[in-house]
Design a protein around this motif. Structure first.
Motif, mmCIF file in Angstrom:
data_model
loop_
_atom_site.group_PDB
_atom_site.id
_atom_site.type_symbol
_atom_site.label_atom_id
_atom_site.label_comp_id
_atom_site.label_asym_id
_atom_site.label_seq_id
_atom_site.Cartn_x
_atom_site.Cartn_y
_atom_site.Cartn_z
ATOM 1 N N ASP A 189 -15.401 -18.456 -14.017
ATOM 2 C CA ASP A 189 -15.285 -19.838 -14.468
ATOM 3 C C ASP A 189 -16.226 -19.998 -15.666
ATOM 4 O OD1 ASP A 189 -15.381 -22.560 -14.958
ATOM 5 O OD2 ASP A 189 -15.587 -23.105 -12.842
ATOM 6 N N PRO A 190 -15.694 -20.105 -16.885
ATOM 7 C CA PRO A 190 -16.554 -20.199 -18.067
ATOM 8 C C PRO A 190 -17.521 -21.384 -18.027
ATOM 9 C CG PRO A 190 -14.262 -19.885 -18.715
ATOM 10 C CD PRO A 190 -14.277 -20.138 -17.228
ATOM 11 N N ALA A 191 -17.153 -22.463 -17.347
ATOM 12 C CA ALA A 191 -18.015 -23.642 -17.265
ATOM 13 C C ALA A 191 -19.290 -23.357 -16.475
ATOM 14 C CB ALA A 191 -17.257 -24.808 -16.645
ATOM 15 N N LYS A 192 -19.283 -22.305 -15.654
ATOM 16 C CA LYS A 192 -20.451 -21.968 -14.833
ATOM 17 C C LYS A 192 -21.319 -20.875 -15.447
ATOM 18 C CE LYS A 192 -18.273 -23.203 -10.460
ATOM 19 N NZ LYS A 192 -17.900 -22.719 -9.120
ATOM 20 N N LEU A 193 -20.952 -20.373 -16.620
ATOM 21 C CA LEU A 193 -21.676 -19.253 -17.210
ATOM 22 C C LEU A 193 -23.046 -19.626 -17.765
ATOM 23 C CD1 LEU A 193 -18.835 -17.280 -19.007
ATOM 24 C CD2 LEU A 193 -20.314 -16.449 -17.168
ATOM 25 N N GLY A 194 -23.120 -20.735 -18.461
ATOM 26 C CA GLY A 194 -24.383 -21.115 -19.081
ATOM 27 C C GLY A 194 -24.688 -20.344 -20.358
ATOM 28 N N VAL A 195 -23.713 -19.581 -20.853
ATOM 29 C CA VAL A 195 -23.830 -18.853 -22.120
ATOM 30 C C VAL A 195 -22.533 -19.083 -22.895
ATOM 31 C CG1 VAL A 195 -25.413 -17.103 -21.188
ATOM 32 C CG2 VAL A 195 -22.951 -16.685 -21.141
ATOM 33 N N PRO A 196 -22.573 -18.904 -24.218
ATOM 34 C CA PRO A 196 -21.363 -19.155 -25.010
ATOM 35 C C PRO A 196 -20.214 -18.198 -24.693
ATOM 36 C CG PRO A 196 -23.305 -19.059 -26.424
ATOM 37 C CD PRO A 196 -23.725 -18.594 -25.062
ATOM 38 N N VAL A 197 -18.999 -18.745 -24.744
ATOM 39 C CA VAL A 197 -17.763 -17.963 -24.669
ATOM 40 C C VAL A 197 -16.989 -18.286 -25.938
ATOM 41 C CG1 VAL A 197 -15.599 -17.550 -23.435
ATOM 42 C CG2 VAL A 197 -17.694 -18.062 -22.155
ATOM 43 N N ARG A 198 -16.647 -17.242 -26.693
ATOM 44 C CA ARG A 198 -15.901 -17.440 -27.939
ATOM 45 C C ARG A 198 -14.624 -16.613 -27.889
ATOM 46 N NH1 ARG A 198 -21.246 -16.226 -30.404
ATOM 47 N NH2 ARG A 198 -22.289 -18.234 -30.541
ATOM 48 N N TRP A 199 -13.523 -17.223 -28.304
ATOM 49 C CA TRP A 199 -12.245 -16.514 -28.404
ATOM 50 C C TRP A 199 -12.180 -15.901 -29.792
ATOM 51 C CZ3 TRP A 199 -8.415 -16.075 -24.631
ATOM 52 C CH2 TRP A 199 -8.714 -16.707 -23.431
ATOM 53 N N GLU A 200 -12.083 -14.570 -29.840
ATOM 54 C CA GLU A 200 -12.149 -13.849 -31.105
ATOM 55 C C GLU A 200 -11.156 -12.702 -31.109
ATOM 56 O OE1 GLU A 200 -16.893 -14.411 -31.926
ATOM 57 O OE2 GLU A 200 -16.304 -12.885 -30.476
ATOM 58 N N ASP A 201 -10.824 -12.251 -32.317
ATOM 59 C CA ASP A 201 -9.993 -11.054 -32.396
ATOM 60 C C ASP A 201 -10.892 -9.840 -32.186
ATOM 61 O OD1 ASP A 201 -11.358 -10.990 -34.804
ATOM 62 O OD2 ASP A 201 -9.576 -10.905 -36.055
ATOM 63 N N GLY A 202 -10.271 -8.724 -31.970
ATOM 64 C CA GLY A 202 -11.026 -7.510 -31.720
ATOM 65 C C GLY A 202 -11.455 -6.833 -33.002
ATOM 66 N N GLU A 203 -12.159 -5.750 -32.854
ATOM 67 C CA GLU A 203 -12.563 -4.941 -33.989
ATOM 68 C C GLU A 203 -12.179 -3.510 -33.677
ATOM 69 O OE1 GLU A 203 -13.508 -4.359 -37.584
ATOM 70 O OE2 GLU A 203 -13.717 -6.377 -36.838
ATOM 71 N N PRO A 204 -11.094 -3.001 -34.163
ATOM 72 C CA PRO A 204 -10.200 -3.646 -35.121
ATOM 73 C C PRO A 204 -9.350 -4.716 -34.440
ATOM 74 C CG PRO A 204 -9.273 -1.540 -34.466
ATOM 75 C CD PRO A 204 -10.616 -1.661 -33.782
ATOM 76 N N PRO A 205 -8.777 -5.630 -35.234
ATOM 77 C CA PRO A 205 -7.938 -6.685 -34.653
ATOM 78 C C PRO A 205 -6.760 -6.105 -33.871
ATOM 79 C CG PRO A 205 -8.448 -7.154 -36.948
ATOM 80 C CD PRO A 205 -8.921 -5.751 -36.677
ATOM 81 N N HIS A 206 -6.366 -6.813 -32.806
ATOM 82 C CA HIS A 206 -5.214 -6.384 -32.008
ATOM 83 C C HIS A 206 -3.972 -6.456 -32.892
ATOM 84 C CE1 HIS A 206 -2.050 -6.419 -28.978
ATOM 85 N NE2 HIS A 206 -2.934 -5.790 -28.209
ATOM 86 N N PRO A 207 -3.072 -5.457 -32.818
ATOM 87 C CA PRO A 207 -1.882 -5.448 -33.674
ATOM 88 C C PRO A 207 -0.989 -6.679 -33.525
ATOM 89 C CG PRO A 207 -2.006 -3.437 -32.346
ATOM 90 C CD PRO A 207 -3.158 -4.299 -31.963
#
Length: 117
Positions: free
Chosen positions: A59-77
């Motif tokens: 549950d991201p609301a219970k983490l207490g640390v940032p969650v960011r939606w990002e592409d990968g490195e390298p980006p997913h095809p």
């Protein structure tokens, strides 16, 4: 909810009130996660044939640390972005742990316990 793949033994080491720290937290500064529709992608790319995996349902609301939606490195095809957790995962943020059973071909599919949601 987001998901993280790890070894069952790694998760078992996290005590009550403890935190899970994937090696990637030290290596790249975040913990790789997925959503219900993408968990099979890193599993099939990185863990094919492993029989010791679990999926942490977080549950991201219970983490207490940032969650960011990002592409990968390298980006997913396909241009898919994944959730990255920028800190340790508190045991209390994990609402369920699901067996991540390898299929006969060595690949992975979302467990029925999650697919039925």
């Amino acid at each position: 909810m987001i998901l993280h793949i790890c070894g069952a033994a790694e998760w078992a080491e996290v005590g009550e009130g403890g935190e899970y720290r994937a090696p990637s937290l030290d290596d790249v500064g975040f913990i790789h996660c997925s959503d219900f529709g993408t968990a099979h992608l890193p599993a099939n790319a990185l863990y094919r044939g492993r029989t010791d995996l679990v999926l942490l349902e977080i549950d991201p609301a219970k983490l207490g640390v940032p969650v960011r939606w990002e592409d990968g490195e390298p980006p997913h095809p396909a241009g898919i972005w994944f959730p990255h957790v920028y800190g340790p995962i508190a045991r209390d943020a994990v609402v369920d742990v699901h067996e991540f059973t390898v299929q006969a071909d060595g690949g992975f599919e979302l467990p029925e316990s999650l697919a039925l949601r």
